[in-house]
Design a protein around this motif. Sequence first.
Motif, PDB file in Angstrom:
ATOM      1  N   ALA A   1       0.844  -1.200   0.000  1.00  0.00           N
ATOM      2  CA  ALA A   1       0.000   0.000   0.000  1.00  0.00           C
ATOM      3  C   ALA A   1       0.876   1.245   0.000  1.00  0.00           C
ATOM      4  CB  ALA A   1      -0.943  -0.015   1.200  1.00  0.00           C
ATOM      5  N   GLU A   2       1.704   1.359  -1.033  1.00  0.00           N
ATOM      6  CA  GLU A   2       2.605   2.499  -1.181  1.00  0.00           C
ATOM      7  C   GLU A   2       1.834   3.762  -1.565  1.00  0.00           C
ATOM      8  OE1 GLU A   2       5.813   2.687  -0.741  1.00  0.00           O
ATOM      9  OE2 GLU A   2       6.773   0.742  -1.122  1.00  0.00           O
ATOM     10  N   ARG A   3       2.458   4.916  -1.341  1.00  0.00           N
ATOM     11  CA  ARG A   3       1.952   6.146  -1.929  1.00  0.00           C
ATOM     12  C   ARG A   3       2.510   6.193  -3.347  1.00  0.00           C
ATOM     13  NH1 ARG A   3       4.005  11.321  -2.213  1.00  0.00           N
ATOM     14  NH2 ARG A   3       5.726  10.766  -0.822  1.00  0.00           N
ATOM     15  N   PRO A   4       1.653   6.018  -4.368  1.00  0.00           N
ATOM     16  CA  PRO A   4       2.162   5.873  -5.742  1.00  0.00           C
ATOM     17  C   PRO A   4       2.996   7.070  -6.182  1.00  0.00           C
ATOM     18  CG  PRO A   4      -0.149   5.256  -5.626  1.00  0.00           C
ATOM     19  CD  PRO A   4       0.189   5.896  -4.312  1.00  0.00           C
ATOM     20  N   GLN A   5       4.127   6.777  -6.795  1.00  0.00           N
ATOM     21  CA  GLN A   5       5.009   7.785  -7.371  1.00  0.00           C
ATOM     22  C   GLN A   5       5.938   7.084  -8.349  1.00  0.00           C
ATOM     23  OE1 GLN A   5       8.179   9.000  -4.407  1.00  0.00           O
ATOM     24  NE2 GLN A   5       6.795   7.959  -2.996  1.00  0.00           N
ATOM     25  N   LYS A   6       6.746   7.835  -9.051  1.00  0.00           N
ATOM     26  CA  LYS A   6       7.633   7.240 -10.043  1.00  0.00           C
ATOM     27  C   LYS A   6       8.532   6.195  -9.393  1.00  0.00           C
ATOM     28  CE  LYS A   6      11.149   8.320 -13.522  1.00  0.00           C
ATOM     29  NZ  LYS A   6      10.539   7.437 -14.519  1.00  0.00           N
ATOM     30  N   GLY A   7       8.495   4.990  -9.937  1.00  0.00           N
ATOM     31  CA  GLY A   7       9.316   3.918  -9.411  1.00  0.00           C
ATOM     32  C   GLY A   7       8.724   3.176  -8.233  1.00  0.00           C
ATOM     33  N   ARG A   8       7.585   3.645  -7.709  1.00  0.00           N
ATOM     34  CA  ARG A   8       6.930   2.963  -6.590  1.00  0.00           C
ATOM     35  C   ARG A   8       5.481   2.689  -6.971  1.00  0.00           C
ATOM     36  NH1 ARG A   8       9.339   2.494  -1.688  1.00  0.00           N
ATOM     37  NH2 ARG A   8      11.267   3.636  -1.345  1.00  0.00           N
ATOM     38  N   TYR A   9       5.104   1.429  -6.923  1.00  0.00           N
ATOM     39  CA  TYR A   9       3.763   1.030  -7.328  1.00  0.00           C
ATOM     40  C   TYR A   9       3.148   0.152  -6.251  1.00  0.00           C
ATOM     41  CZ  TYR A   9       6.060   2.301 -11.700  1.00  0.00           C
ATOM     42  OH  TYR A   9       6.770   2.953 -12.672  1.00  0.00           O
ATOM     43  N   ARG A  10       1.838   0.030  -6.290  1.00  0.00           N
ATOM     44  CA  ARG A  10       1.155  -0.818  -5.313  1.00  0.00           C
ATOM     45  C   ARG A  10       1.163  -2.288  -5.733  1.00  0.00           C
ATOM     46  NH1 ARG A  10      -3.897   3.031  -3.263  1.00  0.00           N
ATOM     47  NH2 ARG A  10      -2.578   4.388  -2.004  1.00  0.00           N
ATOM     48  N   GLN A  11       1.323  -2.534  -7.011  1.00  0.00           N
ATOM     49  CA  GLN A  11       1.549  -3.888  -7.506  1.00  0.00           C
ATOM     50  C   GLN A  11       2.762  -3.845  -8.406  1.00  0.00           C
ATOM     51  OE1 GLN A  11      -1.752  -6.229  -9.183  1.00  0.00           O
ATOM     52  NE2 GLN A  11      -0.403  -6.873 -10.829  1.00  0.00           N
ATOM     53  N   PHE A  12       3.730  -4.703  -8.130  1.00  0.00           N
ATOM     54  CA  PHE A  12       4.940  -4.717  -8.944  1.00  0.00           C
ATOM     55  C   PHE A  12       5.540  -6.115  -8.921  1.00  0.00           C
ATOM     56  CE2 PHE A  12       5.892  -3.363  -4.650  1.00  0.00           C
ATOM     57  CZ  PHE A  12       7.032  -4.054  -4.293  1.00  0.00           C
ATOM     58  N   VAL A  13       6.384  -6.375  -9.903  1.00  0.00           N
ATOM     59  CA  VAL A  13       6.991  -7.699 -10.052  1.00  0.00           C
ATOM     60  C   VAL A  13       8.341  -7.731  -9.345  1.00  0.00           C
ATOM     61  CG1 VAL A  13       7.997  -9.324 -11.705  1.00  0.00           C
ATOM     62  CG2 VAL A  13       5.806  -8.220 -12.208  1.00  0.00           C
ATOM     63  N   GLN A  14       8.579  -8.788  -8.590  1.00  0.00           N
ATOM     64  CA  GLN A  14       9.894  -9.033  -8.008  1.00  0.00           C
ATOM     65  C   GLN A  14      10.532 -10.237  -8.695  1.00  0.00           C
ATOM     66  OE1 GLN A  14       9.644  -9.379  -3.689  1.00  0.00           O
ATOM     67  NE2 GLN A  14      10.095  -7.206  -3.473  1.00  0.00           N
ATOM     68  N   CYS A  15      11.828 -10.163  -8.896  1.00  0.00           N
ATOM     69  CA  CYS A  15      12.606 -11.256  -9.485  1.00  0.00           C
ATOM     70  C   CYS A  15      13.631 -11.711  -8.444  1.00  0.00           C
ATOM     71  CB  CYS A  15      13.304 -10.800 -10.759  1.00  0.00           C
ATOM     72  SG  CYS A  15      12.194 -10.247 -12.068  1.00  0.00           S
ATOM     73  N   ASP A  16      13.322 -12.785  -7.753  1.00  0.00           N
ATOM     74  CA  ASP A  16      14.147 -13.236  -6.636  1.00  0.00           C
ATOM     75  C   ASP A  16      14.869 -14.535  -6.955  1.00  0.00           C
ATOM     76  OD1 ASP A  16      12.923 -11.147  -5.350  1.00  0.00           O
ATOM     77  OD2 ASP A  16      12.369 -12.299  -3.562  1.00  0.00           O
ATOM     78  N   ILE A  17      16.096 -14.633  -6.474  1.00  0.00           N
ATOM     79  CA  ILE A  17      16.778 -15.917  -6.382  1.00  0.00           C
ATOM     80  C   ILE A  17      17.257 -16.068  -4.943  1.00  0.00           C
ATOM     81  CG2 ILE A  17      17.461 -16.410  -8.750  1.00  0.00           C
ATOM     82  CD1 ILE A  17      20.070 -14.949  -8.271  1.00  0.00           C
ATOM     83  N   ASP A  18      17.131 -17.285  -4.416  1.00  0.00           N
ATOM     84  CA  ASP A  18      17.507 -17.569  -3.036  1.00  0.00           C
ATOM     85  C   ASP A  18      18.232 -18.893  -2.970  1.00  0.00           C
ATOM     86  OD1 ASP A  18      15.710 -15.615  -1.008  1.00  0.00           O
ATOM     87  OD2 ASP A  18      14.801 -15.956  -2.967  1.00  0.00           O
ATOM     88  N   ILE A  19      19.133 -19.004  -2.012  1.00  0.00           N
ATOM     89  CA  ILE A  19      19.807 -20.269  -1.731  1.00  0.00           C
ATOM     90  C   ILE A  19      19.571 -20.605  -0.267  1.00  0.00           C
ATOM     91  CG2 ILE A  19      22.005 -21.484  -1.616  1.00  0.00           C
ATOM     92  CD1 ILE A  19      22.994 -19.813  -3.927  1.00  0.00           C
ATOM     93  N   ILE A  20      18.989 -21.765  -0.041  1.00  0.00           N
ATOM     94  CA  ILE A  20      18.667 -22.226   1.310  1.00  0.00           C
ATOM     95  C   ILE A  20      19.492 -23.470   1.607  1.00  0.00           C
ATOM     96  CG2 ILE A  20      16.836 -23.049   2.834  1.00  0.00           C
ATOM     97  CD1 ILE A  20      14.838 -21.533   1.123  1.00  0.00           C
ATOM     98  N   GLY A  21      20.159 -23.486   2.766  1.00  0.00           N
ATOM     99  CA  GLY A  21      20.919 -24.657   3.185  1.00  0.00           C
ATOM    100  C   GLY A  21      22.424 -24.512   3.055  1.00  0.00           C
ATOM    101  N   ASP A  22      22.916 -23.335   2.660  1.00  0.00           N
ATOM    102  CA  ASP A  22      24.361 -23.111   2.508  1.00  0.00           C
ATOM    103  C   ASP A  22      24.744 -21.879   3.317  1.00  0.00           C
ATOM    104  OD1 ASP A  22      26.978 -22.689   1.765  1.00  0.00           O
ATOM    105  OD2 ASP A  22      26.631 -22.928  -0.383  1.00  0.00           O
TER     106      ASP A  22
END
Length: 416
Positions: free
Chosen positions: A116-137
Motif C-alpha cells: 500500500a505504497e503512496r504511488p510515485q515514479k518507481g513505486r507502485y502498489r503492484q509490482f513484479v519481483q525477481c528473486d533468487i535464493d539459496i537455502i541450506g548453505d
Amino acid sequence: MRDFLPADKARRERVLAVIRERYRAHGFDEIETPVVEEYARLHAGIGGDNEKLSFSVLKRGLDAEAIRAAAEDPAALADLGLRYDLTVPLARFYATHRASLPSVFRAIQIAPVWRAERPQKGRYRQFVQCDIDIIGDATARAEAELMTASLDALDALGLEGGTIRVNDRRALDAMLDVFGFAPDERPGVLITIDKLDKIGASGVVAELRERGASAPAVDAFAAYLDRPQTDAAGFDSAGIRAALPDGIPDEIVDHLVALGETVAAARGGDVPLRFDPFLVRGMGYYTGTIFELAHASVDYSLGGGGRYDGMIGRFLGQDVPAVGFSIGFERIVDLLPDAESAGDHAVVLVHDRDVPLVDLVSLKTVLVGEGRRVRLEQRTKNLKALLERATADGYTAFATVGNATTRESLEIKPLG
C-alpha cells in the motif's frame, strides 16, 4: 496498479525471459507460491515497514456488529493478506516441502507482490519481483552465486558494468557496540545511519543527537566519520579492515574476504564489489551479509538482498541458513531501450477485402509453421497508420495479400 498495452507487455516479457534464462543457467529452479499468506505470518515482526504496507483480506462472513467489535484488533478482522515480498512465502514454502527439496535449494521466484505504497515514479502498489535464493548453505559461496547470477542477468540485458555494495549486519552491530550505543537504541540509530548518503555525516550526527542517542557513543561515531581517509585497498582484508573501526570480529571480515575471492573466480578476476560499512537495508530479518546492486547510469539501487538465517526457523522449528537477491525488475525495465525482434519473424499480412478467408488462414498457417508471428489486417484507406500501429505492437515486417497470392509469391518487406 497499472494496465499494460500489448507493446509494453511484450517488452516486459522479453526482459523477464532474459532474467529467467540466466538464472536457470546458474542452476536455479523456479517455484510458485500463492498470492495470499496467513495474516499472522505476514505480521510476525520480520518484514520491517513492509508489514505496515500490507493489504489484508477481511474474514468472510463478518457482519457489521462483528466488524465494529473487532475494529481495534486487525488480526480479528483479517486472516489472510496479499504477500508484500517473496521471501516470507519462500520461508513458508521451504518449511512445508523440505523433505522434497535438495539439501541446498536454489530457488527462482518471479511474481507480483503488493504494498500500500503512496504511488510515485518507481513505486507502485503492484509490482513484479525477481528473486533468487539459496537455502541450506551458510558459506560465502551462496552469496557469491547470487551475485554472479544477478550480474550475469544485468549484463545479458545490456547493462554491463554493474557493481554491488556489500556490508554485514553483524559488522554493523559490532560497530555500534564498539561506539557504545545501547542495544535498545540501535534500531533508531541504524535508521539514521541509513540516511548518510542523503544528509551527509553532519546531518547524521545532528539527527542522532536530536534522537537522544548516547552522547559518548555519538561522539565516538562522529570521530570515526571524521577520521583521515585513505584510498580504498579493494575488496580484500586490508581494504575492509581500513573501512571499519577496531574491534570487529575476524570471522565477519573473513566471510567478506571469502565472498570477494569467490566472486573474482567466477567473474574471471573481476571483483565488482564495494564494501560499504554504512549500508543498512531496512528488512528486519537480515542476519549477515547484505548487498545492493548499483549501476553508473542511475543514482538509485537496482536490487539487493541479504542473508536471513533466522527466518525459516520460525516456521520449521530449527534454523536453516538462507540468503537471497532480488533484482528491481520495474526499475530495470524502465531503463532499457525498446527492443525489437530481429528479421521478419513478426509479420502483418495486409489483405484485400475479397481475399477468401480459407486462403488467408492457409497462408497464415504456413507462416506460423515457419516460426513466424503473424497478424491478419484488412487493408484500410490509411495504410500508413495501420503499419505504424503494427510497428508499435512489435511487428517488424509486412506483406500484402491479394486473390492470387501464394507463399512463393508473397513478398515480405521490413517495417519502418
